[in-house]
Design an enzyme around this catalytic site. Sequence first.
Site, PDB file in Angstrom:
ATOM      1  N   ASP A 257      75.622  19.913 -14.760  1.00  7.80           N
ATOM      2  CA  ASP A 257      76.763  20.780 -15.003  1.00  7.80           C
ATOM      3  C   ASP A 257      78.029  20.008 -14.621  1.00  7.80           C
ATOM      4  O   ASP A 257      77.972  18.899 -14.080  1.00  7.80           O
ATOM      5  CB  ASP A 257      76.644  22.101 -14.240  1.00  7.80           C
ATOM      6  CG  ASP A 257      77.501  23.191 -14.883  1.00  7.80           C
ATOM      7  OD1 ASP A 257      78.430  22.853 -15.644  1.00  7.80           O
ATOM      8  OD2 ASP A 257      77.252  24.383 -14.630  1.00  7.80           O
TER       9      ASP A 257
HETATM   10  C1  BGC Z   1      79.726  25.767 -16.448  1.00  9.38           C
HETATM   11  C2  BGC Z   1      78.738  25.481 -17.554  1.00  9.38           C
HETATM   12  C3  BGC Z   1      79.436  24.850 -18.743  1.00  9.38           C
HETATM   13  C4  BGC Z   1      80.194  23.622 -18.285  1.00  9.38           C
HETATM   14  C5  BGC Z   1      80.894  22.898 -19.396  1.00  9.38           C
HETATM   15  C6  BGC Z   1      80.605  24.564 -16.148  1.00  9.38           C
HETATM   16  O1  BGC Z   1      81.617  24.858 -15.237  1.00  9.38           O
HETATM   17  O2  BGC Z   1      79.032  26.156 -15.287  1.00  9.38           O
HETATM   18  O3  BGC Z   1      78.077  26.663 -17.924  1.00  9.38           O
HETATM   19  O4  BGC Z   1      78.500  24.534 -19.730  1.00  9.38           O
HETATM   20  O5  BGC Z   1      81.151  24.012 -17.317  1.00  9.38           O
HETATM   21  O6  BGC Z   1      81.988  23.585 -19.862  1.00  9.38           O
END
Ligand code: BGC
Length: 709
Positions: A257
């Site tokens: 993530d």
């Molecule tokens: C979120 C994810 C997301 C990623 C990319 C993160 O902060 O937890 O769900 O896919 O950002 O945008």
Amino acid sequence: MRRIERLLAAMTLSEKLGQLNMVPGTRLVTGPGGHRDLGEGISAGRIGSVLNVWGAEQTDALQRSAMEHSRLKVPVLFALDVIHGHRTIFPVPLAEAGLFDPDTWEATARAAAAEAAQDGIALTFAPMLDVARDARWGRIVEGPGEDPWVAARFAEAKVHGWQGRAPDSRARFGATAKHFCAYGAVTAGREYASVDVAERTVHAVYLPPFAAAVGAGVFAIMPALTDLAGVPMTANAALLKVWLRARLGFDGVIVSDYNAVTDLCRHGVAADNLEAAVLALKAGVDIDMASGAYVQALPLALERGLVTSRDIDTSVRRVLRLKERLGLFDDPYQRGSRAAQDVLQTRALARAAARRAIVLLTLRRDVLTLDPALRRIALIGPLAAAGREMLGPWAAAGEPGEAVSVLEGLSAALPNCRIDCLAGVAIDGDATHEIASAVECCREAELVILCVGESASMSGEAASRAELGLPGSQRALADAVLAAGKPVVVLLFSGRPLAVPWLCERADALLAAWFLGSEAGHALADVLTGQSAPSGKLAVSWPRAGGQVPVFYAQRPSGRPSDETEHYSSRYLDVPFTPQFPFGHGLSYARIVLEAMQCVPAQVRGDGEIEVSVAVRNETNVGGEATVFLFIRDVVARVARPVLELRGVRKLQLGPSERGTVSWRLPVEMLAGLGDDPEPLPEPGLFEIHVGQSADPAGFLSARVELMP
Ligand code: BGC
């Protein structure tokens, strides 16, 4: 395969680490120098994938850096959070889950993938599969609700929708199952807080949707930002390497993530980026999203022998294989703009999905469907004309100007009716000075439609709420409007169930309108006018009070079972123990009853099958859709099982006064708990089978089956 090995053999260490490096772009920075840095990094082989850049021109320009200027011409992968639609926005996942219809779940993902692919995107960070039972957590909106069995069906449908159905063939578009796992159980519903759930619960509740996604051939998986019992998921080798890779055989890409590799330092398990990068790579995380720790620290880690070149090659191989599976080597550029016809079809699908996601929570008076002879409606509330809000959270490429507000939808449906529209108050904030005019407006009208709830940004990531009521001064507005003495239909917009018992009691009709996407206003008008019957059901139990959460139907039994008449029982002194509305609740204009259930045989062996059928009857003279849930209960087991576990859902359209039957053939394995650990097989003994139109036991028809040793 040969291409991958050839490339791997030709790559320098820096080029290999580039493939493991995902870098964010921002679409807004477009001027000279805007994406130049990204372009340079790609040409130099230091960036293998990019997130948050979309649009034909932008992605093609960056792709040229890879295909024309980089040494090895490895195409760059563009990824984006296409969560519930790309340009055309569908209902938020929690609302769409309430259709309990895998075909539609699949169709909306397929349509969104087509739109996103036209914009150069090859991978989405969806489906989000976090089972969520705590409405304080803002991300409850992004997932399929409280039930692991539903989440597993949702996972399969979405993976098939995003990627197509042949799991190992090339797909133009890839899915990422996230967030692995148990993110939905953050302490006190507070975003990013730690998670501490029993191993048994991890296996029975949180992992089954991921197993289903892997079974459906998902290309990528994203570990959660959170820890699990002290081990951050980004470094959780036991679950990533042992369970996911070794046990399930997942051979796709694990993408961290956002910044999660570096965040291992803040979690308190790594002293610096070097330790963080080593922990993540060793746990099986292939792509480092946004933190840069892999690029920065892995050369030194390699030099010191903390990781091997084999570890790095293994991850690079997976990334190249993903690019190959996505067809990027053969067709790295996006493929032109959509035909007008596609847009119309996608909007029609969005409207159909949206109207079926609407849940009629209460209907106290005969105010629906709207009388075609109505001459004057007061449309009140801060969400009445709020097109942009209808898109909900995570609507990256959705155009606010293309979203249909309630005002626009109703005006189109009722051209001869005067609609006076007034916000009354803002969604959030203290100002109440427009309330008097709103009440005035109601007095002039034959009917009031009150549009209250949350803004789109009040759910989603980093949007936990401790109170589950209406934000700002909306209660004051609602109180005043309800006191005006006119029939009031309430449309409640939110990304979570809101605890508003007072509104449930006083509204003449109350509809959960969630965030229904681009076609929200038309969909709501369709249901209010009776053009379509409401058929949405709750994929999550709806609390009466914030203090009840987590509230969900699959509780384990108590030694002092809940009983309002018994003091020493599992209950509250101040609020009933039951939810406001149970899982599966949702009324319609038709009244459908379950009449008789058959369940055979009464005794079954381990290799047998149970046949369950239920007679269904529409008691009314309007058509409707029956949704019938099948629950099991293992009455006695060595380790207590939940009082109810869902194992099937059937839907049936019924015309006026029509009868029908729904049925299931359940293999005996379905009597086992979900998950592969620690009890994959059902224990012999007594089981109950319950069918109902929700998880409310009062509406059940039930039978017993004995599983013979
Ligand atoms: C979120 C994810 C997301 C990623 C990319 C993160 O902060 O937890 O769900 O896919 O950002 O945008």
